[in-house]
Scaffold this motif. Structure first.
Motif, PDB file in Angstrom:
ATOM      1  N   ASP A 199      60.767  41.531 -51.360  1.00 23.51           N
ATOM      2  CA  ASP A 199      61.051  42.921 -51.729  1.00 23.51           C
ATOM      3  C   ASP A 199      59.811  43.799 -51.545  1.00 23.51           C
ATOM      4  OD1 ASP A 199      63.662  42.428 -52.311  1.00 23.51           O
ATOM      5  OD2 ASP A 199      63.398  42.328 -54.482  1.00 23.51           O
ATOM      6  N   LYS A 200      58.666  43.264 -51.926  1.00 23.81           N
ATOM      7  CA  LYS A 200      57.419  44.023 -51.793  1.00 23.81           C
ATOM      8  C   LYS A 200      57.121  44.318 -50.324  1.00 23.81           C
ATOM      9  CE  LYS A 200      52.553  43.912 -53.216  1.00 23.81           C
ATOM     10  NZ  LYS A 200      51.498  43.116 -53.919  1.00 23.81           N
ATOM     11  N   LEU A 201      57.368  43.336 -49.459  1.00 23.75           N
ATOM     12  CA  LEU A 201      57.138  43.530 -48.025  1.00 23.75           C
ATOM     13  C   LEU A 201      58.156  44.510 -47.431  1.00 23.75           C
ATOM     14  CD1 LEU A 201      56.342  39.823 -47.089  1.00 23.75           C
ATOM     15  CD2 LEU A 201      54.737  41.751 -47.048  1.00 23.75           C
ATOM     16  N   ASP A 202      59.388  44.476 -47.934  1.00 27.75           N
ATOM     17  CA  ASP A 202      60.405  45.435 -47.504  1.00 27.75           C
ATOM     18  C   ASP A 202      59.982  46.864 -47.847  1.00 27.75           C
ATOM     19  OD1 ASP A 202      62.491  44.355 -46.067  1.00 27.75           O
ATOM     20  OD2 ASP A 202      63.678  43.799 -47.806  1.00 27.75           O
ATOM     21  N   VAL A 203      59.488  47.043 -49.073  1.00 28.17           N
ATOM     22  CA  VAL A 203      59.040  48.364 -49.510  1.00 28.17           C
ATOM     23  C   VAL A 203      57.879  48.838 -48.646  1.00 28.17           C
ATOM     24  CG1 VAL A 203      57.933  49.636 -51.393  1.00 28.17           C
ATOM     25  CG2 VAL A 203      59.845  48.096 -51.874  1.00 28.17           C
ATOM     26  N   GLN A 204      56.963  47.930 -48.364  1.00 26.28           N
ATOM     27  CA  GLN A 204      55.813  48.273 -47.515  1.00 26.28           C
ATOM     28  C   GLN A 204      56.275  48.682 -46.119  1.00 26.28           C
ATOM     29  OE1 GLN A 204      52.646  45.327 -47.507  1.00 26.28           O
ATOM     30  NE2 GLN A 204      52.052  45.913 -45.439  1.00 26.28           N
ATOM     31  N   TYR A 205      57.252  47.964 -45.573  1.00 23.76           N
ATOM     32  CA  TYR A 205      57.823  48.277 -44.264  1.00 23.76           C
ATOM     33  C   TYR A 205      58.457  49.670 -44.292  1.00 23.76           C
ATOM     34  CZ  TYR A 205      60.104  46.969 -39.794  1.00 23.76           C
ATOM     35  OH  TYR A 205      60.512  46.872 -38.474  1.00 23.76           O
ATOM     36  N   ALA A 206      59.256  49.943 -45.333  1.00 25.18           N
ATOM     37  CA  ALA A 206      59.916  51.252 -45.456  1.00 25.18           C
ATOM     38  C   ALA A 206      58.892  52.377 -45.574  1.00 25.18           C
ATOM     39  CB  ALA A 206      60.846  51.246 -46.665  1.00 25.18           C
ATOM     40  N   GLN A 207      57.821  52.146 -46.298  1.00 25.02           N
ATOM     41  CA  GLN A 207      56.780  53.169 -46.462  1.00 25.02           C
ATOM     42  C   GLN A 207      56.009  53.394 -45.168  1.00 25.02           C
ATOM     43  OE1 GLN A 207      54.705  51.486 -49.837  1.00 25.02           O
ATOM     44  NE2 GLN A 207      55.952  52.627 -51.317  1.00 25.02           N
ATOM     45  N   ASN A 208      55.812  52.347 -44.390  1.00 25.14           N
ATOM     46  CA  ASN A 208      55.149  52.494 -43.086  1.00 25.14           C
ATOM     47  C   ASN A 208      56.007  53.320 -42.130  1.00 25.14           C
ATOM     48  OD1 ASN A 208      52.880  51.047 -43.827  1.00 25.14           O
ATOM     49  ND2 ASN A 208      53.680  49.093 -43.078  1.00 25.14           N
ATOM     50  N   ILE A 209      57.336  53.090 -42.166  1.00 22.62           N
ATOM     51  CA  ILE A 209      58.237  53.894 -41.342  1.00 22.62           C
ATOM     52  C   ILE A 209      58.167  55.355 -41.765  1.00 22.62           C
ATOM     53  CG2 ILE A 209      60.669  54.338 -40.777  1.00 22.62           C
ATOM     54  CD1 ILE A 209      61.155  51.303 -41.009  1.00 22.62           C
ATOM     55  N   GLN A 210      58.186  55.574 -43.083  1.00 23.64           N
ATOM     56  CA  GLN A 210      58.134  56.933 -43.604  1.00 23.64           C
ATOM     57  C   GLN A 210      56.831  57.630 -43.225  1.00 23.64           C
ATOM     58  OE1 GLN A 210      60.388  58.815 -44.878  1.00 23.64           O
ATOM     59  NE2 GLN A 210      58.976  60.530 -45.250  1.00 23.64           N
ATOM     60  N   LYS A 211      55.738  56.913 -43.271  1.00 28.26           N
ATOM     61  CA  LYS A 211      54.441  57.483 -42.900  1.00 28.26           C
ATOM     62  C   LYS A 211      54.456  57.962 -41.459  1.00 28.26           C
ATOM     63  CE  LYS A 211      49.499  56.358 -42.678  1.00 28.26           C
ATOM     64  NZ  LYS A 211      48.478  55.280 -42.870  1.00 28.26           N
ATOM     65  N   VAL A 261      69.146  52.756 -45.039  1.00 27.68           N
ATOM     66  CA  VAL A 261      68.981  54.144 -45.482  1.00 27.68           C
ATOM     67  C   VAL A 261      68.790  54.231 -47.003  1.00 27.68           C
ATOM     68  CG1 VAL A 261      70.055  56.426 -45.605  1.00 27.68           C
ATOM     69  CG2 VAL A 261      70.173  55.099 -43.480  1.00 27.68           C
ATOM     70  N   PRO A 262      69.581  53.531 -47.817  1.00 30.62           N
ATOM     71  CA  PRO A 262      69.322  53.571 -49.264  1.00 30.62           C
ATOM     72  C   PRO A 262      67.919  53.095 -49.635  1.00 30.62           C
ATOM     73  CG  PRO A 262      71.510  52.704 -48.852  1.00 30.62           C
ATOM     74  CD  PRO A 262      70.840  52.809 -47.522  1.00 30.62           C
ATOM     75  N   LEU A 263      67.417  52.083 -48.926  1.00 24.71           N
ATOM     76  CA  LEU A 263      66.065  51.595 -49.184  1.00 24.71           C
ATOM     77  C   LEU A 263      65.030  52.660 -48.832  1.00 24.71           C
ATOM     78  CD1 LEU A 263      64.014  49.362 -49.872  1.00 24.71           C
ATOM     79  CD2 LEU A 263      64.275  48.515 -47.528  1.00 24.71           C
ATOM     80  N   MET A 264      65.207  53.297 -47.678  1.00 24.13           N
ATOM     81  CA  MET A 264      64.285  54.361 -47.272  1.00 24.13           C
ATOM     82  C   MET A 264      64.304  55.509 -48.281  1.00 24.13           C
ATOM     83  SD  MET A 264      62.618  53.685 -44.448  1.00 24.13           S
ATOM     84  CE  MET A 264      62.138  55.346 -43.955  1.00 24.13           C
ATOM     85  N   ASN A 265      65.479  55.860 -48.768  1.00 20.18           N
ATOM     86  CA  ASN A 265      65.593  56.962 -49.727  1.00 20.18           C
ATOM     87  C   ASN A 265      64.980  56.605 -51.078  1.00 20.18           C
ATOM     88  OD1 ASN A 265      66.884  58.672 -47.924  1.00 20.18           O
ATOM     89  ND2 ASN A 265      68.938  58.046 -48.545  1.00 20.18           N
ATOM     90  N   ALA A 266      65.306  55.421 -51.567  1.00 22.02           N
ATOM     91  CA  ALA A 266      64.854  55.022 -52.902  1.00 22.02           C
ATOM     92  C   ALA A 266      63.343  54.869 -52.976  1.00 22.02           C
ATOM     93  CB  ALA A 266      65.547  53.723 -53.307  1.00 22.02           C
ATOM     94  N   ARG A 267      62.745  54.309 -51.949  1.00 18.56           N
ATOM     95  CA  ARG A 267      61.320  54.004 -51.996  1.00 18.56           C
ATOM     96  C   ARG A 267      60.436  55.128 -51.460  1.00 18.56           C
ATOM     97  NH1 ARG A 267      60.634  50.753 -55.988  1.00 18.56           N
ATOM     98  NH2 ARG A 267      61.948  48.892 -55.868  1.00 18.56           N
ATOM     99  N   ASN A 268      61.042  56.119 -50.827  1.00 16.89           N
ATOM    100  CA  ASN A 268      60.255  57.242 -50.314  1.00 16.89           C
ATOM    101  C   ASN A 268      60.667  58.579 -50.921  1.00 16.89           C
ATOM    102  OD1 ASN A 268      58.648  55.744 -48.298  1.00 16.89           O
ATOM    103  ND2 ASN A 268      60.629  55.396 -47.306  1.00 16.89           N
ATOM    104  N   ASN A 269      61.564  58.507 -51.904  1.00 18.09           N
ATOM    105  CA  ASN A 269      62.040  59.717 -52.587  1.00 18.09           C
ATOM    106  C   ASN A 269      62.594  60.737 -51.589  1.00 18.09           C
ATOM    107  OD1 ASN A 269      62.568  61.314 -54.845  1.00 18.09           O
ATOM    108  ND2 ASN A 269      60.581  62.346 -54.739  1.00 18.09           N
ATOM    109  N   LYS A 270      63.483  60.253 -50.730  1.00 19.63           N
ATOM    110  CA  LYS A 270      64.084  61.106 -49.692  1.00 19.63           C
ATOM    111  C   LYS A 270      65.597  61.139 -49.843  1.00 19.63           C
ATOM    112  CE  LYS A 270      60.293  62.264 -47.570  1.00 19.63           C
ATOM    113  NZ  LYS A 270      59.869  63.669 -47.435  1.00 19.63           N
TER     114      LYS A 270
END
Length: 312
Positions: A199-211, A261-270
């Motif tokens: 889960d931590k690596l998933d969040v990191q991946y999602a945040q890298n995409i968002q960046k 998409v839900p993961l990207m939204n939840a972890r990046n406040n989008k």
């Protein structure tokens, strides 16, 4: 349900074949079959009237599908008995079963009919474990199937207890049971720990995409509102260093169409909207491509207010 039913009836009859056992087993199995039919009918009905969307996890009674499912069930027997589909140490499953089977055999000395009866019940229970998979439209033998097999171990343990009064055997069973349960407790802890790591690596991946998206937005002065997902040619279903990977256990959430998409939204406040992958963009940039690392310049393509993302 069937395994539990058999265990309770066997205990009530002290593992003896009786008219009551036969009658109760028949009615119990009939109730199980009726419940399955009602469930299947209800799912079909609410799908037809539009309450539920069609699902790939449905049922199929076509001969071709049933034969294919039977082949798949046979195929996975090796991995189940070797290490419970990568969730237990190698050969623990089969060793525990063989030890119990040997103890049961010697406990039933001079009770051949009793031994045959117990073996028939064990075969029925084992076949019953896979009932949902026989008629599955898209077979997916997840580790939850193991729950029924653990019930079969319980049947053997209880059968031994009812066949012998030998205190040494009771002591041996207690030690075996403790070792097996302790190993499972340790492995459940390992599964949970690795799940948190994934889960931590998933969040990191999602945040890298968002960046990367934010860098594009700043550079082009365009706000990205939609996300589309596809996978590369051979996606890695988990991350290096994550163990206990089996079917849906400890698999990347970010590569699931319904979770991205839900993961990207939840972890990046989008508040991104999910959209379909453009066939033109997929064929031009992602088709036949394969990566082993996050390379945003190649894996994220922008068009208007949409980001097309290919997960490695």
């Amino acid at each position: 349900y069937i395994v539990l039913l058999m265990i309770l009836l066997l205990v009530k009859e002290k593992f003896n074949l009786s008219k009551y056992f036969i009658k109760s087993s028949f009615y119990g199995l009939l109730a199980g079959a009726l419940s399955c039919f009602i469930n299947l009918f209800t799912v079909k009905l609410i799908t037809i009237i539009g309450i539920m969307k069609p699902t790939t996890r449905g049922t199929s009674f076509s001969v071709a599908d049933i034969l294919y499912n039977l082949k798949e069930i046979l195929r996975v027997q090796v991995s189940i008995w070797k290490n419970a589909d990568r969730l237990l140490p190698d050969y623990l499953f089969v060793i525990f079963f063989l030890v119990l089977a040997i103890i049961l055999f010697f406990s039933c000395q001079n009770k051949l009919k009793q031994f045959i009866f117990i073996c028939i019940i064990l075969v029925i229970e084992y076949l019953a474990v896979f009932i949902p998979h026989y008629v599955s439209a898209n077979i997916w033998i997840t580790p939850r199937t193991l729950v029924g097999i653990f019930g079969i171990f319980t049947t053997i343990l209880l059968a031994i207890i009812y066949q012998t009064k030998n205190f040494k055997i009771y002591t041996m069973l207690s030690i075996l049971g403790f070792m097996f349960i302790a190993t499972n407790i340790f492995n459940v802890w390992g599964i949970a720990y690795n799940h948190l790591k994934m889960d931590k690596l998933d969040v990191q991946y999602a945040q890298n995409i968002q960046k990367f998206i934010e860098e594009y937005e700043k550079e082009k002065n365009i706000k990205i509102e939609n996300l589309a997902l596809c996978l590369d040619e051979q996606p890695t279903w988990s991350y290096p260093g994550v163990n206990y990977v089996s079917y849906d256990i400890n698999v990347k959430n970010i590569l699931r169409d319904w979770a991205f998409v839900p993961l990207m939204n939840a972890r990046n406040n989008k508040n991104y909207k999910k959209t379909d992958m453009s066939e033109e963009i997929y064929n031009k940039y992602f088709k036949t491509r394969n990566w082993d690392n996050f390379e945003p310049d190649d894996q994220i393509i922008f068009s208007g207010n949409t980001a097309y993302v290919c997960i490695y």
